[in-house]
Design an enzyme around this catalytic site. Structure first.
Site, PDB file in Angstrom:
ATOM      1  N   SER A 155       5.940  36.341 -58.659  1.00  0.00           N
ATOM      2  CA  SER A 155       5.766  35.685 -59.967  1.00  0.00           C
ATOM      3  C   SER A 155       5.091  34.349 -59.706  1.00  0.00           C
ATOM      4  O   SER A 155       5.190  33.818 -58.590  1.00  0.00           O
ATOM      5  CB  SER A 155       7.153  35.451 -60.588  1.00  0.00           C
ATOM      6  OG  SER A 155       7.092  34.457 -61.603  1.00  0.00           O
ATOM      7  N   TYR A 169      15.711  31.958 -59.845  1.00  0.00           N
ATOM      8  CA  TYR A 169      14.785  33.087 -60.037  1.00  0.00           C
ATOM      9  C   TYR A 169      13.516  32.823 -59.220  1.00  0.00           C
ATOM     10  O   TYR A 169      13.049  33.685 -58.473  1.00  0.00           O
ATOM     11  CB  TYR A 169      14.455  33.241 -61.528  1.00  0.00           C
ATOM     12  CG  TYR A 169      13.335  34.222 -61.805  1.00  0.00           C
ATOM     13  CD1 TYR A 169      13.504  35.584 -61.575  1.00  0.00           C
ATOM     14  CD2 TYR A 169      12.092  33.782 -62.289  1.00  0.00           C
ATOM     15  CE1 TYR A 169      12.474  36.487 -61.815  1.00  0.00           C
ATOM     16  CE2 TYR A 169      11.054  34.680 -62.528  1.00  0.00           C
ATOM     17  CZ  TYR A 169      11.250  36.026 -62.296  1.00  0.00           C
ATOM     18  OH  TYR A 169      10.227  36.921 -62.527  1.00  0.00           O
TER      19      TYR A 169
HETATM   20  N1  LIG Z   1       7.201  39.592 -67.706  1.00  0.00           N
HETATM   21  C1  LIG Z   1       6.828  38.525 -67.063  1.00  0.00           C
HETATM   22  O1  LIG Z   1       6.363  37.548 -67.667  1.00  0.00           O
HETATM   23  C2  LIG Z   1       6.906  38.480 -65.561  1.00  0.00           C
HETATM   24  C3  LIG Z   1       6.232  37.430 -64.918  1.00  0.00           C
HETATM   25  C4  LIG Z   1       6.295  37.356 -63.531  1.00  0.00           C
HETATM   26  C5  LIG Z   1       6.973  38.329 -62.804  1.00  0.00           C
HETATM   27  N2  LIG Z   1       7.624  39.338 -63.467  1.00  0.00           N
HETATM   28  C6  LIG Z   1       8.323  40.327 -62.640  1.00  0.00           C
HETATM   29  O2  LIG Z   1       7.866  41.599 -63.007  1.00  0.00           O
HETATM   30  C7  LIG Z   1       8.857  42.590 -62.711  1.00  0.00           C
HETATM   31  C8  LIG Z   1       9.056  43.484 -63.931  1.00  0.00           C
HETATM   32  O3  LIG Z   1       9.654  42.701 -64.972  1.00  0.00           O
HETATM   33  P1  LIG Z   1       9.322  42.939 -66.503  1.00  0.00           P
HETATM   34  O4  LIG Z   1       8.719  41.705 -67.026  1.00  0.00           O
HETATM   35  O5  LIG Z   1       8.622  44.216 -66.687  1.00  0.00           O
HETATM   36  O6  LIG Z   1      10.792  42.978 -67.092  1.00  0.00           O
HETATM   37  P2  LIG Z   1      11.616  44.144 -67.836  1.00  0.00           P
HETATM   38  O7  LIG Z   1      10.811  44.641 -68.982  1.00  0.00           O
HETATM   39  O8  LIG Z   1      12.951  43.555 -68.080  1.00  0.00           O
HETATM   40  O9  LIG Z   1      11.693  45.301 -66.751  1.00  0.00           O
HETATM   41  C9  LIG Z   1      12.358  45.038 -65.542  1.00  0.00           C
HETATM   42  C10 LIG Z   1      12.532  46.296 -64.718  1.00  0.00           C
HETATM   43  O10 LIG Z   1      13.250  45.929 -63.537  1.00  0.00           O
HETATM   44  C11 LIG Z   1      14.394  46.725 -63.384  1.00  0.00           C
HETATM   45  N3  LIG Z   1      15.625  45.907 -63.254  1.00  0.00           N
HETATM   46  C12 LIG Z   1      16.015  44.878 -64.020  1.00  0.00           C
HETATM   47  N4  LIG Z   1      17.223  44.449 -63.636  1.00  0.00           N
HETATM   48  C13 LIG Z   1      17.607  45.239 -62.608  1.00  0.00           C
HETATM   49  C14 LIG Z   1      18.775  45.320 -61.810  1.00  0.00           C
HETATM   50  N5  LIG Z   1      19.797  44.488 -61.977  1.00  0.00           N
HETATM   51  N6  LIG Z   1      18.823  46.267 -60.837  1.00  0.00           N
HETATM   52  C15 LIG Z   1      17.798  47.119 -60.664  1.00  0.00           C
HETATM   53  N7  LIG Z   1      16.675  47.106 -61.414  1.00  0.00           N
HETATM   54  C16 LIG Z   1      16.587  46.178 -62.360  1.00  0.00           C
HETATM   55  C17 LIG Z   1      14.559  47.583 -64.617  1.00  0.00           C
HETATM   56  O11 LIG Z   1      14.576  48.891 -64.114  1.00  0.00           O
HETATM   57  P3  LIG Z   1      15.436  50.086 -64.749  1.00  0.00           P
HETATM   58  O12 LIG Z   1      16.155  49.540 -65.963  1.00  0.00           O
HETATM   59  O13 LIG Z   1      14.392  51.086 -65.062  1.00  0.00           O
HETATM   60  O14 LIG Z   1      16.335  50.476 -63.659  1.00  0.00           O
HETATM   61  C18 LIG Z   1      13.327  47.329 -65.464  1.00  0.00           C
HETATM   62  O15 LIG Z   1      12.570  48.470 -65.674  1.00  0.00           O
HETATM   63  C19 LIG Z   1      10.106  41.814 -62.303  1.00  0.00           C
HETATM   64  O16 LIG Z   1      10.209  41.783 -60.898  1.00  0.00           O
HETATM   65  C20 LIG Z   1       9.840  40.416 -62.850  1.00  0.00           C
HETATM   66  O17 LIG Z   1      10.534  39.431 -62.136  1.00  0.00           O
HETATM   67  C21 LIG Z   1       7.607  39.424 -64.819  1.00  0.00           C
END
Ligand SMILES: NC(=O)c1ccc[n+]([C@@H]2O[C@H](COP(=O)([O-])OP(=O)(O)OC[C@H]3O[C@@H](n4cnc5c(N)ncnc54)[C@H](OP(=O)(O)O)[C@@H]3O)[C@@H](O)[C@H]2O)c1
Length: 299
Positions: A155, A169
């Protein structure tokens, strides 16, 4: 004369490439799996909620291309099982995307030890568990055109610590970036590529209470809820947040590069914060250059 058009050709080439994506039921992971299916790839999609994943994939779900697997990223046996299931179904894995992760908002005083450790367990040790168990296969996979590839989703908070209330985080995401850098060093001799992906803000379920964990407010610090509210407002402005389908398309295009980057900021916000952090490091090291370079026994 062949009547096959170029998009069918691409789809045929893609048909032989197998992706393994963690955290696939929503957000960036879900969008990536949808786009992979659309482009003709094979995908192992891991999740804690198989039915939700299948429902959310909708018309993109077909058993020829998608293997949905329930995986507990904190349980090595579960990961091992998923890898053997993947090989049983598709015979190989070419590209791994360590995507699963969640946000923990709060400061260094109000986040509890348990909250911090669980955050590292999922965001960092979950990534290590997948890498440890998939590498024996990836090292021996000589069939991928430019070599196998691991994408670790870090991130921008893992490169520039400019976000209040995102310290723990962010620390997990710095760790993910560090893991990627050292993985690249170790895996170069095997021809395995590593890319640390550092997105800015993308509109996903990240802020949903089912994903985000929030520490209890304490006086004297800015309110955590105020920070979340600002983020939520940002999510409403299309010009200021990333589109997960464009994120997916970018990852796929990077996977086709012969010499993919180690470090990939994604989104204009991430790019801008990268430049700021680099400028600030350059300024700091230049300012104290004489002192910091005069520490050897002799000059
Ligand atoms: N959205 C942003 O702005 C952003 C920016 C920078 C980085 N990221 C990173 O991108 C990745 C995806 O995030 P997202 O934005 O798509 O969020 P999201 O919509 O909340 O999806 C997160 C995914 O991670 C899995 N997850 C969440 N909590 C978990 C736990 N306690 N144990 C195992 N799996 C878990 C879930 O998998 P299941 O429910 O399918 O098991 C879910 O599909 C993450 O690593 C996040 O830190 C996001």
């Amino acid at each position: 004369m062949s009547t096959t058009n170029s998009s069918t050709n691409t789809s045929n080439e893609n048909n032989n490439i197998v992706w393994y994506v963690t955290g696939a039921s929503k957000g960036l992971g879900l969008e990536l799996v949808k786009k992979l299916v659309q482009d003709g790839f094979k995908v192992v999609a891991t999740t804690r909620s198989k039915q939700l994943l299948i429902d959310n994939l909708g018309e993109h779900y077909n058993t020829d291309q998608v293997l949905p697997l329930v995986v507990d990223l904190l349980n090595e046996d579960s990961i091992k099982q998923s890898i053997s299931d993947s090989l049983a179904k598709f015979a190989k894995i070419d590209i791994v995307v360590n995507n699963a992760g969640y946000g923990l908002f709060g400061n260094f005083e109000n986040i509890t030890d348990e909250q911090a450790r669980t955050q590292f367990d999922v965001n960092v040790f979950g990534v290590l568990n997948v890498i440890r168990n998939v590498l024996p296969h990836l090292r021996n996979n000589k069939t991928t055109e430019h070599g196998p590839h691991i994408f670790n989703i870090s991130s921008i908070t893992g490169f520039n610590g400019a976000f209040p209330n995102a310290g723990i985080y962010g620390a997990t995401k710095f760790a993910v970036d560090g893991i990627s850098q050292y993985l690249q060093t170790d895996l170069k001799p095997f021809g395995i590529h590593v890319t640390s992906v550092l997105p800015g803000v993308f509109k996903t379920e990240f802020l949903d209470p089912k994903s985000l964990v929030v520490a209890k407010d304490i006086p004297d610090y800015p309110s955590v809820q105020g920070f979340i509210d600002k983020f939520s407002e940002l999510f409403q402005e299309r010009t200021k947040v990333g589109d997960p389908s464009k994120f997916a398309a970018l990852l796929i295009s990077i996977s086709k590069e012969k010499n993919p980057p180690l470090t990939l900021p994604v989104g204009p916000d991430s790019f801008g914060l990268f430049e700021k952090r680099i400028e600030s490091v350059q300024k700091d090291i230049a300012q104290f250059k004489d002192q910091t370079t005069s520490t050897n026994f002799s000059n």
